[in-house]
Design an enzyme around this catalytic site. Structure first.
Site, PDB file in Angstrom:
ATOM      1  N   TYR A 221     -18.535  21.570 -29.684  1.00  0.00           N
ATOM      2  CA  TYR A 221     -17.072  21.639 -29.753  1.00  0.00           C
ATOM      3  C   TYR A 221     -16.575  21.629 -31.196  1.00  0.00           C
ATOM      4  CZ  TYR A 221     -17.610  20.546 -24.825  1.00  0.00           C
ATOM      5  OH  TYR A 221     -17.980  20.587 -23.504  1.00  0.00           O
TER       6      TYR A 221
ATOM      7  N   CYS B 137     -21.927  19.995  -7.685  1.00  0.00           N
ATOM      8  CA  CYS B 137     -22.368  21.273  -8.243  1.00  0.00           C
ATOM      9  C   CYS B 137     -22.931  22.222  -7.187  1.00  0.00           C
ATOM     10  CB  CYS B 137     -23.393  21.027  -9.350  1.00  0.00           C
ATOM     11  SG  CYS B 137     -22.735  19.980 -10.667  1.00  0.00           S
TER      12      CYS B 137
ATOM     13  N   CYS C   7     -21.747  27.294 -12.610  1.00  0.00           N
ATOM     14  CA  CYS C   7     -21.858  26.066 -11.827  1.00  0.00           C
ATOM     15  C   CYS C   7     -20.718  26.063 -10.819  1.00  0.00           C
ATOM     16  CB  CYS C   7     -21.783  24.831 -12.728  1.00  0.00           C
ATOM     17  SG  CYS C   7     -22.328  23.328 -11.867  1.00  0.00           S
TER      18      CYS C   7
ATOM     19  N   SER D 109     -19.618  16.689 -24.630  1.00  0.00           N
ATOM     20  CA  SER D 109     -18.281  16.128 -24.848  1.00  0.00           C
ATOM     21  C   SER D 109     -18.300  14.704 -25.390  1.00  0.00           C
ATOM     22  CB  SER D 109     -17.495  16.184 -23.535  1.00  0.00           C
ATOM     23  OG  SER D 109     -18.192  15.519 -22.498  1.00  0.00           O
TER      24      SER D 109
ATOM     25  N   ARG E 152     -15.555  15.961 -17.935  1.00  0.00           N
ATOM     26  CA  ARG E 152     -15.086  15.988 -16.544  1.00  0.00           C
ATOM     27  C   ARG E 152     -13.569  15.882 -16.481  1.00  0.00           C
ATOM     28  NH1 ARG E 152     -20.337  12.777 -14.110  1.00  0.00           N
ATOM     29  NH2 ARG E 152     -21.783  14.436 -14.699  1.00  0.00           N
TER      30      ARG E 152
ATOM     31  N   LYS F 293     -31.453  19.138 -18.130  1.00  0.00           N
ATOM     32  CA  LYS F 293     -30.111  18.563 -18.141  1.00  0.00           C
ATOM     33  C   LYS F 293     -30.167  17.182 -17.508  1.00  0.00           C
ATOM     34  CE  LYS F 293     -25.398  19.311 -16.557  1.00  0.00           C
ATOM     35  NZ  LYS F 293     -24.435  20.234 -15.971  1.00  0.00           N
TER      36      LYS F 293
ATOM     37  N   CYS G 109     -19.182  23.001  -9.782  1.00  0.00           N
ATOM     38  CA  CYS G 109     -18.450  21.730  -9.737  1.00  0.00           C
ATOM     39  C   CYS G 109     -16.966  21.870 -10.105  1.00  0.00           C
ATOM     40  CB  CYS G 109     -19.121  20.666 -10.586  1.00  0.00           C
ATOM     41  SG  CYS G 109     -19.250  21.069 -12.326  1.00  0.00           S
TER      42      CYS G 109
ATOM     43  N   LYS H 259     -29.846  19.218 -22.850  1.00  0.00           N
ATOM     44  CA  LYS H 259     -28.495  18.662 -22.833  1.00  0.00           C
ATOM     45  C   LYS H 259     -28.505  17.261 -22.270  1.00  0.00           C
ATOM     46  CE  LYS H 259     -24.261  19.582 -20.359  1.00  0.00           C
ATOM     47  NZ  LYS H 259     -23.683  20.268 -19.258  1.00  0.00           N
TER      48      LYS H 259
HETATM   49  C1  PBG Z   1     -21.150  21.624 -15.177  1.00  0.00           C
HETATM   50  C2  PBG Z   1     -21.265  21.171 -16.581  1.00  0.00           C
HETATM   51  C3  PBG Z   1     -21.073  19.893 -17.121  1.00  0.00           C
HETATM   52  C4  PBG Z   1     -21.196  20.028 -18.496  1.00  0.00           C
HETATM   53  C5  PBG Z   1     -21.497  21.360 -18.751  1.00  0.00           C
HETATM   54  N1  PBG Z   1     -21.557  22.041 -17.555  1.00  0.00           N
HETATM   55  C6  PBG Z   1     -20.680  18.630 -16.475  1.00  0.00           C
HETATM   56  C7  PBG Z   1     -21.576  17.915 -15.594  1.00  0.00           C
HETATM   57  O1  PBG Z   1     -22.711  18.284 -15.352  1.00  0.00           O
HETATM   58  O2  PBG Z   1     -21.092  16.913 -15.054  1.00  0.00           O
HETATM   59  C8  PBG Z   1     -21.015  18.931 -19.510  1.00  0.00           C
HETATM   60  C9  PBG Z   1     -20.628  19.383 -20.862  1.00  0.00           C
HETATM   61  C10 PBG Z   1     -20.075  18.338 -21.752  1.00  0.00           C
HETATM   62  O3  PBG Z   1     -20.082  17.129 -21.462  1.00  0.00           O
HETATM   63  O4  PBG Z   1     -19.600  18.721 -22.831  1.00  0.00           O
HETATM   64  N2  PBG Z   1     -22.102  21.162 -14.305  1.00  0.00           N
END
Ligand code: PBG
Length: 330
Positions: free
Chosen positions: A317, A133, A123, A278, A209, A199, A125, A252
């Site tokens: 995690y 992204c 990605c 997360s 983040r 996603k 970002c 996800k």
């Molecule tokens: C990158 C990405 C994200 C996550 C995984 N890859 C963040 C987002 O899309 O803002 C989130 C993973 C998590 O919250 O544990 N794009």
């Protein structure tokens, strides 16, 4: 008295009987993928706890080596890497730098732990100064097709560094096809793509983040990530990624989207991976730290729920902790 009702308790009477009739196999180390955040830094000992994710760290390359080494000794099988570069720019140059932080981390891990399966998150970002992204246009819109080229370059650079699998998480349309083409042209025909096919634009990514320093500077990700209210659209996303060449599909977040995991599992025959994100981690941790829940029991129940829904692989995690405490078999 002759019972005319269902006596469900008959099969629940002893631990042995309960185990005999248990439907979902226990979570094992070979189901689990541990995420790590690796930082490009001169502080070789960096191991900075993430405020909103107690027990998770931003790590220097050296600290990553030590952490992973300890986890491998307890049975760790697979990791997914996120990089935090020293400098960001509008075109995410560090994402596809052959000597970028993720590329270096992959080379180090594969040299130190050849058996470890190393996945990279693909990605932009974490690498863009604006935190989106993809390529941001003056209008504030993320431009889809010019982003594809950069994602393909990023994935190819990960494969060249030795990544065992790449996992695009950007949610641009057509990225799986672009990445597959780049990998094939580069000679990486056997490097699988595990796409974040489904996603959602989720508030559960909040703590990540902070961990990845990747919050968008303006706006949000709702113009590319999915609306949490949509299930049928998820099937279309999965179908598109399969047609473009995905090998595994990620759903996800995991817990709040178990219905989606189940539908993806029922509709498609690719392995399904769920990402317990997360926010899911932080909520369980916070309640555990406060003594409001039995943390270990809740972790195990959250994971069996994800597995029961149809996920085989789980990015969580909790992986390291479960292995260290011997709560999952190798
Ligand atoms: C990158 C990405 C994200 C996550 C995984 N890859 C963040 C987002 O899309 O803002 C989130 C993973 C998590 O919250 O544990 N794009």
């Amino acid at each position: 008295m002759n019972s005319v009702f269902f006596r469900g308790r008959r099969l629940r009477s002893t631990p042995t009987l309960r185990a005999l009739v248990r439907e979902t196999p226990a979570v094992t180390a070979s189901d689990l993928i541990m995420p790590y955040f690796v930082v490009e830094t001169e502080d070789t000992t960096l191991c900075k706890e993430i405020g909103a994710m107690p027990g998770q760290y931003q790590l220097s390359l050296q600290s990553l080596k030590e952490k992973v080494g300890a986890a491998v000794a307890t049975g760790l099988q697979a990791v997914i890497l996120f990089g935090i570069p020293a400098k960001k720019d509008p075109i995410a140059s560090e994402a596809y730098n052959p000597n970028g932080i993720v590329q270096m981390a992959v080379r180090m891990l594969k040299a130190e732990f050849p058996q470890l399966f190393v996945i990279t998150d693909v990605c932009l970002c974490e690498y863009t100064s604006h935190g989106h992204c993809g390529m941001l246009q003056p209008t504030g819109e993320v431009h889809n097709d010019s982003t594809l080229e950069l994602l393909a370059k990023t994935a190819l650079s990960h494969a060249r560094a030795g990544a065992d699998m790449v996992a695009p998480s950007d949610m641009m349309d057509g990225r799986v096809a672009a990445i597959r083409a780049a990998l094939d042209e580069g000679g990486y025909i056997n490097t699988p793509i595990m796409s974040y096919a489904v996603k959602y634009a989720s508030a559960f990514y909040g703590p990540f983040r902070e961990a990845a320093e990747s919050a968008p500077a303006c706006g949000d990700r709702k113009a590319y990530q999915m609306d949490p209210a949509n299930a049928r659209e998820a099937m279309r996303e999965a179908q598109a990624d399969i047609e473009e060449g995905a090998d595994c599909l990620i759903v996800k977040p995991a817990g709040p989207y178990q219905d989606i995991i189940r539908q993806v599992y029922d509709n498609f025959d690719l392995p399904v991976c769920a990402y317990q994100v997360s926010g899911e981690y932080s909520m369980i941790k916070a309640a555990g730290i406060n003594g409001w829940i039995n943390e270990e029991a809740v972790i195990m129940e959250s994971l069996v729920g994800i597995k029961r829904a149809g996920a085989k692989l789980i990015i969580t995690y909790f992986t390291e902790e479960l292995l260290a405490k011997g709560l999952v078999r190798p």
